[in-house]
Enzyme design. Structure first.
Site, PDB file in Angstrom:
ATOM      1  CG  ASP A 102       9.737  -0.153  10.632  1.00 47.15           C
ATOM      2  OD1 ASP A 102       9.503   0.611  10.038  1.00 47.15           O
ATOM      3  OD2 ASP A 102      10.397  -0.867  10.913  1.00 47.15           O
ATOM      4  CE1 TYR A 227      10.138  -4.542   5.661  1.00 44.45           C
ATOM      5  CE2 TYR A 227      12.004  -5.969   7.006  1.00 44.45           C
ATOM      6  CZ  TYR A 227      11.515  -4.757   5.956  1.00 44.45           C
ATOM      7  OH  TYR A 227      11.664  -3.370   6.461  1.00 44.45           O
ATOM      8  CG  HIS A 290      10.786   5.273   8.526  1.00 49.77           C
ATOM      9  ND1 HIS A 290       9.104   5.015   9.364  1.00 49.77           N
ATOM     10  CD2 HIS A 290      11.140   3.814   9.120  1.00 49.77           C
ATOM     11  CE1 HIS A 290       8.830   4.283   9.380  1.00 49.77           C
ATOM     12  NE2 HIS A 290      10.143   3.586   8.877  1.00 49.77           N
TER      13      HIS A 290
END
Length: 312
Positions: A102, A227, A290
């Protein structure tokens, strides 16, 4: 698992947690994503150590058992890059294999770009190298990254639940093959029914460990990085040669929701990504989500060990 040792390394006045197993001359550092911590690499750490490698896994600042940064709202990806290099220095590791999942993958790529002599090779899971460019612009407002980038939105959403439930919901959402996108009047946490089961490969015991660690750390730094800092260039890119020099293995699950991000699947499958990583090999795992490192640990371990033996 009981052979994994834990220590704290001081970096810029912060105590950063490092899990470690194995005493081989060749070091392998594992870099987690979100909502993960060091524990996400439990299967891989034991596997590479049993084959003669030294496995090291840090919690980033503000994650897991590591101290939070003094100003979490100002943390950036380059801070994490700097911390990882500092940990290598403290541990007297001059060169390392990096395994990133990720947003741990961009950290590995940046270390290679900024410190190419420190990297023997890279294994990335669930995230290809992405050159600086606008992303996610074509996705709806309810896209989870957009929601979590908005100050206060995720905090208000998450605080209705304990940390364990937040991690549970994110694991359920992120293990599906569709991008998590909420309706206009729906919050991300409300996309998961309380009765929804965990993925079969993720146990209640695993969840309890994650939950306890996020109960300690909270989500403030995790929401900032990646984020709320993802739209900011991590370094002065124009002054850099944007190319990953190290041999790299990209492992993608065929059912990873990341493939549904507009343009990303074609970017990977067409080979355009090799423009930036000339020494790239890509392997696709059927039915992989994922979280392939936890879902199919034996397959991922085999791929990592083959890569390590080829490039050591």
């Amino acid at each position: 698992m009981d052979k994994i040792q834990h220590k704290f390394v001081e970096v810029k006045g912060m105590k950063l947690h490092v899990a470690e197993i194995g005493s081989g001359a060749t070091a392998v550092m594992f870099l987690h994503g979100f909502p993960e911590i060091w524990y996400t690499w439990r299967h891989q750490m034991v596997s590479v150590a049993s084959c003669g490698y030294r496995a090291i896994t840090p919690d980033y600042r503000g994650y897991g058992l590591s101290d939070p940064p003094p100003e979490p709202e100002k943390a950036s990806l380059i801070d994490f890059v700097t911390d990882v290099v500092a940990i290598l220095d403290v541990l007297n590791i001059s060169k390392v294999f990096l395994v990133g999942k990720d947003f741990g993958a961009p950290i590995a790529y940046l270390i290679d770009i900024l410190h190419p002599k420190r990297v023997s090779g890279i294994v990335s899971l669930g995230m290809p190298f992405m050159p600086p460019r606008p992303t996610h612009n074509s996705l709806p407002e309810g896209f989870y990254c957009s929601r979590w980038k908005e100050p206060g939105r995720a905090e208000a959403d998450f605080c209705r639940f304990d940390a364990k439930t937040v991690v549970r919901n994110i694991y359920i959402l992120f293990s599906k093959n569709e991008i998590p996108i909420a309706r206009e009047n729906q919050e991300i946490m409300d996309m998961v029914e309380p009765s929804a089961p965990l993925p079969a490969w993720f146990t209640e015991e695993d969840l309890a460990i994650y939950g306890a660690l996020y109960e300690k750390s909270g989500f403030q730094t995790a929401l900032q990085v990646p984020y709320r800092s993802m739209h900011k260039p991590p370094v002065n890119i124009p002054d850099l040669k944007i190319e990953v020099e190290a041999p790299t293995l990209l492992i993608m699950g065929e059912e990873d929701y990341v493939f549904k991000i507009p343009g990303l699947e074609d970017y990977i499958r067409s080979g355009e990504v090799k423009t930036f990583i000339p020494k790239l090999e890509t392997i696709y795992l059927p039915e992989g989500s994922h979280f392939v490192q936890e879902q199919f640990p034996d397959q991922v371990n085999h791929l990592i060990l083959t890569f390590l033996s080829t490039h050591s």
